[in-house]
Enzyme design. Structure first.
Site, short mmCIF file in Angstrom:
data_model
loop_
_atom_site.label_atom_id
_atom_site.label_comp_id
_atom_site.label_asym_id
_atom_site.label_seq_id
_atom_site.Cartn_x
_atom_site.Cartn_y
_atom_site.Cartn_z
CG PHE A 11 -2.21 0.77 1.01
CD1 PHE A 11 -2.95 0.66 -0.15
CD2 PHE A 11 -2.64 1.66 1.99
CE1 PHE A 11 -4.10 1.41 -0.34
CE2 PHE A 11 -3.79 2.41 1.82
CZ PHE A 11 -4.52 2.28 0.64
CE LYS A 128 9.96 -2.56 -10.72
NZ LYS A 128 10.29 -1.13 -10.70
CB VAL A 155 8.16 -4.30 -18.65
CG1 VAL A 155 9.05 -3.68 -19.72
CG2 VAL A 155 8.85 -5.51 -18.04
N GLY A 209 7.71 9.81 -6.60
CA GLY A 209 7.36 8.39 -6.52
C GLY A 209 7.78 7.58 -7.74
CG ASP A 223 13.73 -0.56 -12.28
OD1 ASP A 223 12.89 -1.15 -11.58
OD2 ASP A 223 13.43 0.06 -13.32
CE LYS A 227 11.04 -1.31 -14.83
NZ LYS A 227 11.27 0.13 -14.71
N GLY A 326 5.22 5.92 -12.44
CA GLY A 326 4.20 6.85 -11.93
C GLY A 326 3.05 6.09 -11.29
N1 HSE Z 1 11.72 2.99 -10.47
C1 HSE Z 1 11.11 2.53 -11.67
C2 HSE Z 1 11.46 3.50 -12.79
C3 HSE Z 1 9.61 2.47 -11.47
O1 HSE Z 1 11.94 4.58 -12.50
O2 HSE Z 1 11.28 3.14 -13.95
C4 HSE Z 1 8.88 1.76 -12.58
O3 HSE Z 1 9.27 0.42 -12.69
#
Ligand code: HSE
Length: 343
Positions: A11, A128, A155, A209, A223, A227, A326
Site C-alpha cells: 500500500f 519486478k 515493464v 514516486g 531496475d 525488466k 508513476g
Molecule cells: N523505479 C522505476 C522506474 C519504477 O523509475 O522506472 C517503474 O518500474
C-alpha cells in the site's frame, strides 16, 4: 453483473494509486464491462492484513495512509498479522501484488504469489522481482492451477508492452529488443540535458514516486536489468540470471559528457538490449548508457517516458513509447491485467 473480489498486497505509491483508480473508475467499469470490483483484502508490511468480505472502504484507507495511521483502524475488518497469514486464511478471486521490489530473492512477493496461485487465485503484479527471478516456475504453477499470472505493469508501467508482444505479436519471431526501461534514469538524463544538477533531479524523482525505495536500483541499472530479465523470460522464453546481463548505470555520467553528446547532435540514454544470436539459442543482454544519434527514435524519448523497439521477422521494427513510471500510470497496467484475467 460479475462481482470480482480483490486482495491487494502493498500500500505504497503503486497500491494506493491502484485503489484510487479503482474508486474513480468503478462506475465506468460497471457500465463498460458489467463488472464490479471489490477490494476485500489489503496488507502492507507495517500493519499486517485486513479483510472485510463486504468490501473495504477505499476513501477511508487512503485517508489512513495519508495520515500515517494504521490500516487496522478500518472498522469491521478481520485482522491478520502478516500478508501471508491473511492470504492463507481468506478468499478472493485475484491477488494484486504491489509490495516493494526485491531483486535479491524476490521475497516476500514470491511467497505471496505462490500461495495465491496455489489457492487458484489469478495474480496480477507490478513487482519486478518474481518475473525477473522466477518467471518459469510461477507460470508453470499458474498453469497447473488453471489461473492467470499477469505482470504488464512490471515493464513500462501501464504502457502495454508485454501484452502487445505476447498477444498482439503472436507468431512473429522476435529477434531483438532495445529499450529505455527506467523512468527515473531517463528523467535524470533528460534533466541533465537542460543543465540541472544530478542530485537535485534524483531527489525530485524520489519525491514524485518514480524512483525505487532504494534509488540505487534505478541509477545503477538494476531496475532496468530486472525488466530486461522479465522480457527475456516472457518474450524469448529464455530466462537469464542477473550475471548474464551486462550492467552499467548512469552514476559516472558527467554534465560535460552530456553536453559533449548534445554538441555532436547526440543524446546519452540508458539502453536495455536483448539480442538473439542468429542460428543459436543464445541471448545477448545488456543495460548500459549509449550515445545515440537524434535520428534514433529512442534518443528523443525524454523525462519519465520509456520506449521499446522490437525487431521481428514479420513487422521489421515496432516502437512503443509511453509512461514508464508513476502512480496512476502503473495502476492502469494493474487494472488492465485484472480485466484481462476476468475476460
Ligand atoms: N523505479 C522505476 C522506474 C519504477 O523509475 O522506472 C517503474 O518500474
Amino acid at each position: 453483473m460479475q462481482h470480482i473480489r480483490l486482495t491487494l498486497i502493498g500500500f505504497g505509491v503503486v497500491g494506493q494509486g491502484f485503489v484510487e483508480l479503482l474508486a474513480n473508475k468503478q462506475q465506468y467499469l460497471q457500465q463498460r464491462y458489467d463488472t464490479r470490483l471489490t477490494l476485500v483484502g489489503l496488507a502492507n508490511a507495517h500493519h499486517g492484513f485486513i479483510y472485510r468480505a463486504d468490501g473495504l472502504d477505499i476513501s477511508l484507507l487512503l485517508q489512513l495512509a495519508k495520515d500515517g495511521r494504521s490500516l487496522i483502524e478500518h472498522p469491521e475488518a478481520v485482522h491478520g498479522k502478516t500478508a501471508l497469514e491473511g492470504l492463507q486464511a481468506t478468499d478472493a478471486d485475484i491477488l494484486i501484488e504491489a509490495s516493494p521490489t526485491n531483486l535479491r530473492d524476490a521475497q516476500p512477493a514470491l511467497s505471496h504469489i505462490h500461495i495465491a496461485l496455489s489457492k487458484n487465485m489469478h495474480v496480477v503484479t507490478a513487482n519486478k522481482g518474481p518475473g525477473a527471478l522466477a518467471a518459469n516456475q510461477l507460470f508453470e504453477l499458474a498453469r497447473q492451477h488453471g489461473v492467470q499470472l499477469r505482470m504488464e505493469s512490471s515493464v513500462m508501467a501501464g504502457t502495454p508492452v508485454i501484452s502487445t508482444i505476447r498477444e498482439g505479436m503472436m507468431g512473429a519471431n522476435i529477434t531483438s529488443i532495445r529499450g529505455i526501461l527506467n523512468g527515473t534514469t531517463n528523467y535524470i538524463l533528460s534533466a541533465m540535458v537542460s543543465g540541472r544538477d544530478y542530485e537535485e533531479v534524483l531527489a525530485d524523482a524520489q519525491a514524485q514516486g518514480y524512483a525505487e525505495t532504494d534509488p540505487t536500483a534505478d541509477v545503477e541499472g538494476y531496475d532496468a536489468v530486472a525488466k530486461t530479465m522479465i522480457l527475456a523470460a516472457l518474450v524469448f522464453n529464455h530466462p537469464l540470471r542477473v550475471e548474464q546481463v551486462e550492467r552499467q548505470g548512469i552514476t559516472a555520467i558527467t554534465r560535460e559528457q552530456v553536453q559533449a553528446a548534445i554538441d555532436a547532435g547526440n543524446r546519452i540514454k540508458l539502453i536495455a538490449s536483448l539480442r538473439q544470436v542468429p542460428g543459436s539459442d543464445e541471448l545477448i543482454a545488456s543495460v548500459k548508457p549509449l550515445i545515440l544519434p537524434l535520428s534514433d527514435p529512442l534518443a528523443r524519448v525524454d523525462g519519465t517516458l520509456n520506449a521499446i523497439s522490437i525487431q521481428s521477422d514479420t513487422l521489421s521494427e515496432v516502437t512503443i513509447i509511453g509512461p514508464g513510471a508513476g502512480r496512476i500510470e502503473t495502476a492502469q497496467g494493474l487494472l488492465a491485467d485484472v480485466l484481462a484475467c476476468i475476460r
